[in-house]
Design a protein around this motif. Structure first.
Motif, PDB file in Angstrom:
ATOM      1  N   ARG A  31      43.390  39.079  18.465  1.00  0.00           N
ATOM      2  CA  ARG A  31      44.725  39.504  18.894  1.00  0.00           C
ATOM      3  C   ARG A  31      44.638  40.781  19.745  1.00  0.00           C
ATOM      4  O   ARG A  31      45.393  40.954  20.673  1.00  0.00           O
ATOM      5  CB  ARG A  31      45.644  39.708  17.701  1.00  0.00           C
ATOM      6  CG  ARG A  31      46.154  38.399  17.119  1.00  0.00           C
ATOM      7  CD  ARG A  31      47.332  38.672  16.197  1.00  0.00           C
ATOM      8  NE  ARG A  31      47.307  37.975  14.945  1.00  0.00           N
ATOM      9  CZ  ARG A  31      46.533  38.189  13.887  1.00  0.00           C
ATOM     10  NH1 ARG A  31      45.660  39.120  13.866  1.00  0.00           N
ATOM     11  NH2 ARG A  31      46.633  37.475  12.803  1.00  0.00           N
ATOM     12  N   LEU A  34      43.956  39.887  23.230  1.00  0.00           N
ATOM     13  CA  LEU A  34      45.121  39.321  23.905  1.00  0.00           C
ATOM     14  C   LEU A  34      46.214  40.356  24.177  1.00  0.00           C
ATOM     15  O   LEU A  34      47.140  40.086  24.935  1.00  0.00           O
ATOM     16  CB  LEU A  34      45.684  38.159  23.072  1.00  0.00           C
ATOM     17  CG  LEU A  34      44.738  36.978  22.880  1.00  0.00           C
ATOM     18  CD1 LEU A  34      45.329  35.985  21.892  1.00  0.00           C
ATOM     19  CD2 LEU A  34      44.396  36.316  24.191  1.00  0.00           C
ATOM     20  N   SER A  90      45.978  21.784  25.147  1.00  0.00           N
ATOM     21  CA  SER A  90      45.317  23.061  25.422  1.00  0.00           C
ATOM     22  C   SER A  90      46.300  24.216  25.304  1.00  0.00           C
ATOM     23  O   SER A  90      45.974  25.275  24.757  1.00  0.00           O
ATOM     24  CB  SER A  90      44.703  23.051  26.821  1.00  0.00           C
ATOM     25  OG  SER A  90      43.749  22.028  26.932  1.00  0.00           O
ATOM     26  N   ALA A  91      47.499  24.020  25.818  1.00  0.00           N
ATOM     27  CA  ALA A  91      48.532  25.065  25.714  1.00  0.00           C
ATOM     28  C   ALA A  91      48.900  25.312  24.257  1.00  0.00           C
ATOM     29  O   ALA A  91      49.010  26.468  23.818  1.00  0.00           O
ATOM     30  CB  ALA A  91      49.764  24.671  26.521  1.00  0.00           C
ATOM     31  N   PHE A  93      47.000  24.743  21.650  1.00  0.00           N
ATOM     32  CA  PHE A  93      45.830  25.401  21.082  1.00  0.00           C
ATOM     33  C   PHE A  93      45.877  26.893  21.383  1.00  0.00           C
ATOM     34  O   PHE A  93      45.668  27.731  20.496  1.00  0.00           O
ATOM     35  CB  PHE A  93      44.548  24.785  21.657  1.00  0.00           C
ATOM     36  CG  PHE A  93      43.287  25.507  21.271  1.00  0.00           C
ATOM     37  CD1 PHE A  93      42.592  25.140  20.138  1.00  0.00           C
ATOM     38  CD2 PHE A  93      42.796  26.539  22.048  1.00  0.00           C
ATOM     39  CE1 PHE A  93      41.421  25.795  19.775  1.00  0.00           C
ATOM     40  CE2 PHE A  93      41.629  27.206  21.693  1.00  0.00           C
ATOM     41  CZ  PHE A  93      40.943  26.826  20.558  1.00  0.00           C
ATOM     42  N   GLY A  94      46.139  27.259  22.631  1.00  0.00           N
ATOM     43  CA  GLY A  94      46.178  28.666  23.032  1.00  0.00           C
ATOM     44  C   GLY A  94      47.252  29.449  22.306  1.00  0.00           C
ATOM     45  O   GLY A  94      47.022  30.583  21.870  1.00  0.00           O
ATOM     46  N   VAL A  95      48.425  28.850  22.149  1.00  0.00           N
ATOM     47  CA  VAL A  95      49.504  29.521  21.421  1.00  0.00           C
ATOM     48  C   VAL A  95      49.099  29.732  19.959  1.00  0.00           C
ATOM     49  O   VAL A  95      49.255  30.827  19.403  1.00  0.00           O
ATOM     50  CB  VAL A  95      50.819  28.719  21.529  1.00  0.00           C
ATOM     51  CG1 VAL A  95      51.864  29.250  20.574  1.00  0.00           C
ATOM     52  CG2 VAL A  95      51.342  28.756  22.964  1.00  0.00           C
ATOM     53  N   TRP A  97      46.078  29.866  18.748  1.00  0.00           N
ATOM     54  CA  TRP A  97      44.971  30.824  18.727  1.00  0.00           C
ATOM     55  C   TRP A  97      45.516  32.245  18.823  1.00  0.00           C
ATOM     56  O   TRP A  97      45.077  33.146  18.105  1.00  0.00           O
ATOM     57  CB  TRP A  97      44.028  30.514  19.878  1.00  0.00           C
ATOM     58  CG  TRP A  97      42.823  31.396  19.993  1.00  0.00           C
ATOM     59  CD1 TRP A  97      41.867  31.597  19.051  1.00  0.00           C
ATOM     60  CD2 TRP A  97      42.449  32.162  21.129  1.00  0.00           C
ATOM     61  NE1 TRP A  97      40.894  32.449  19.543  1.00  0.00           N
ATOM     62  CE2 TRP A  97      41.231  32.809  20.810  1.00  0.00           C
ATOM     63  CE3 TRP A  97      43.000  32.358  22.383  1.00  0.00           C
ATOM     64  CZ2 TRP A  97      40.578  33.648  21.709  1.00  0.00           C
ATOM     65  CZ3 TRP A  97      42.352  33.183  23.277  1.00  0.00           C
ATOM     66  CH2 TRP A  97      41.151  33.822  22.935  1.00  0.00           C
ATOM     67  N   GLY A  98      46.495  32.450  19.697  1.00  0.00           N
ATOM     68  CA  GLY A  98      47.081  33.774  19.849  1.00  0.00           C
ATOM     69  C   GLY A  98      47.840  34.219  18.613  1.00  0.00           C
ATOM     70  O   GLY A  98      47.814  35.394  18.239  1.00  0.00           O
ATOM     71  N   CYS A 103      40.420  30.107  15.917  1.00  0.00           N
ATOM     72  CA  CYS A 103      40.380  28.728  16.399  1.00  0.00           C
ATOM     73  C   CYS A 103      39.360  28.012  15.507  1.00  0.00           C
ATOM     74  O   CYS A 103      38.793  28.624  14.603  1.00  0.00           O
ATOM     75  CB  CYS A 103      40.054  28.672  17.891  1.00  0.00           C
ATOM     76  SG  CYS A 103      38.459  29.350  18.365  1.00  0.00           S
TER      77      CYS A 103
END
Length: 139
Positions: A31, A34, A90-91, A93-95, A97-98, A103
């Motif tokens: 985090r 990010l 993928s989007a 997954f990214g959300v 992950w954030g 992950c």
């Protein structure tokens, strides 16, 4: 133990150890990476850079090989595999992950370091994977 089991087990162990040593099993560190406008932590950039260097070497060596040591052939992705479903996944997954700071790889490696919090993440991840399978069968 055969090479078909030993090599992936050894590779996974080295991968997990690398994630742990790089601090990638710590959601706060992810985090922090990010958080570009706050207290930014560049550690993940160095981990990603190391991964990119390894892959550059792998992509340069692979064309010279006839086949992998423990498989009949290479299973390499193509660019025609970019579908709306893949981009949406993928989007998502990214959300995730954030939000979670984990992950799949670091989540599983974190089971050794912080079993309770990592187990919650891994259980949610497995439930999500099961839901996708259910929706795929229904659709």
């Amino acid at each position: 133990m055969s090479g078909r089991i030993l090599v992936p087990a050894l590779s996974g162990t080295i991968f997990g150890a690398g994630l742990a040593l790089g601090g990638m099993t710590d959601p706060a560190r992810v985090r922090g990476f990010l958080d570009l406008l706050g207290d930014w932590d560049p550690t993940l950039a160095f981990v990603m850079g190391g991964a990119v260097l390894v892959m550059v070497a792998a992509w340069r060596i692979q064309p010279r090989l006839a086949r992998p040591l423990f498989a009949d052939g290479f299973a390499l992705p193509g660019t025609s595999d970019l579908t709306p479903r893949l981009i949406g996944g993928s989007a998502l997954f990214g959300v995730g992950w954030g939000i979670a700071g984990l992950c799949p790889g670091p989540g599983i490696a974190a089971l050794v370091i912080e079993p309770v919090s990592a187990a919650i993440f891994v259980a949610a991840m497995l439930a999500g994977m099961a839901l996708v399978r259910l929706f795929e069968r229904a659709g």
